[in-house]
Design an enzyme around this catalytic site. Sequence first.
Site, PDB file in Angstrom:
ATOM      1  N   LYS A  16       0.809  -1.024   0.059  1.00 44.76           N
ATOM      2  CA  LYS A  16       0.156   0.030  -0.036  1.00 44.76           C
ATOM      3  C   LYS A  16       0.726   1.311   0.160  1.00 44.76           C
ATOM      4  O   LYS A  16       0.365   2.281  -0.584  1.00 44.76           O
ATOM      5  CB  LYS A  16      -1.129  -0.112   1.259  1.00 44.76           C
ATOM      6  CG  LYS A  16      -0.346  -0.084   2.371  1.00 44.76           C
ATOM      7  CD  LYS A  16      -1.458   0.180   3.442  1.00 44.76           C
ATOM      8  CE  LYS A  16      -0.968  -0.133   5.214  1.00 44.76           C
ATOM      9  NZ  LYS A  16       0.138  -1.292   5.246  1.00 44.76           N
ATOM     10  N   ARG A 165       3.268  -7.447  13.194  1.00 42.23           N
ATOM     11  CA  ARG A 165       2.781  -6.372  12.985  1.00 42.23           C
ATOM     12  C   ARG A 165       1.295  -6.813  12.236  1.00 42.23           C
ATOM     13  O   ARG A 165       0.410  -6.205  12.211  1.00 42.23           O
ATOM     14  CB  ARG A 165       3.497  -5.710  11.521  1.00 42.23           C
ATOM     15  CG  ARG A 165       4.903  -5.004  11.968  1.00 42.23           C
ATOM     16  CD  ARG A 165       5.297  -4.323  10.671  1.00 42.23           C
ATOM     17  NE  ARG A 165       5.838  -5.181   9.884  1.00 42.23           N
ATOM     18  CZ  ARG A 165       5.835  -4.940   8.494  1.00 42.23           C
ATOM     19  NH1 ARG A 165       5.469  -3.831   8.070  1.00 42.23           N
ATOM     20  NH2 ARG A 165       6.292  -5.650   7.886  1.00 42.23           N
TER      21      ARG A 165
END
Length: 213
Positions: A16, A165
């Site tokens: 992204k 994460r």
Amino acid sequence: MNHKNVILLGPPASGKGTQAKKLAEQLGVPCLGTGQLLRAEIEKGSAVGKEAKGFIDSGRYVPDETILKMVGEWLNENKDGWIMDGFPRTLPQAEELQKLAPDAKVIVLDVPRENLEQRIIKRRECTSCGATVAVTDLSQTRCRECGADSLVSRTDDALESFKVRYENYEELTIPLYDYYSGLGPVEHVDGTQAPAKVYEEVTNAVTMGTSGN
Ligand SMILES: [Zn+2]
């Protein structure tokens, strides 16, 4: 362009950041990544930067209030459109941002966890030229960029940090998708496609408003 305020969300390592940067360049608007903004504020020595540094130096997460203060100031200086790269990350951040920018377009890059792990497993670094490349054959050691026989894998460390994460993302960020769906249309783009195809669909989602109907 219908929407010049775009929130781009997706799992870690979904690409992204690259997509957000490209889109920001094309639209001629700034791209906000909060990590980057934090570093800039700390470097400037601003009040909010000092506040954030206090948390980081003591090994704590920077709380939502501090992040939001920083983002609020940034939004005040950038009223002509923006791309958010991986922000908001939590529901309180999303609710606050909604008050500041109710008209933002939300785009989600969908990439399954197994797929992201495969990307990390296939990633190699060249100790000769510094390139990061994806291999198709896991035993490959020759760098296609410089030809040296010096590809190394950092897979174990990378997978471990990805795992942390990803679990944060699952716990804190995935609930945002329901939140945003309740407010209006959310565009989902299949992030497993080639980056150029992903970018095409991301820009379509921005220009067309809603691609699905
Ligand atoms: Zn190389």
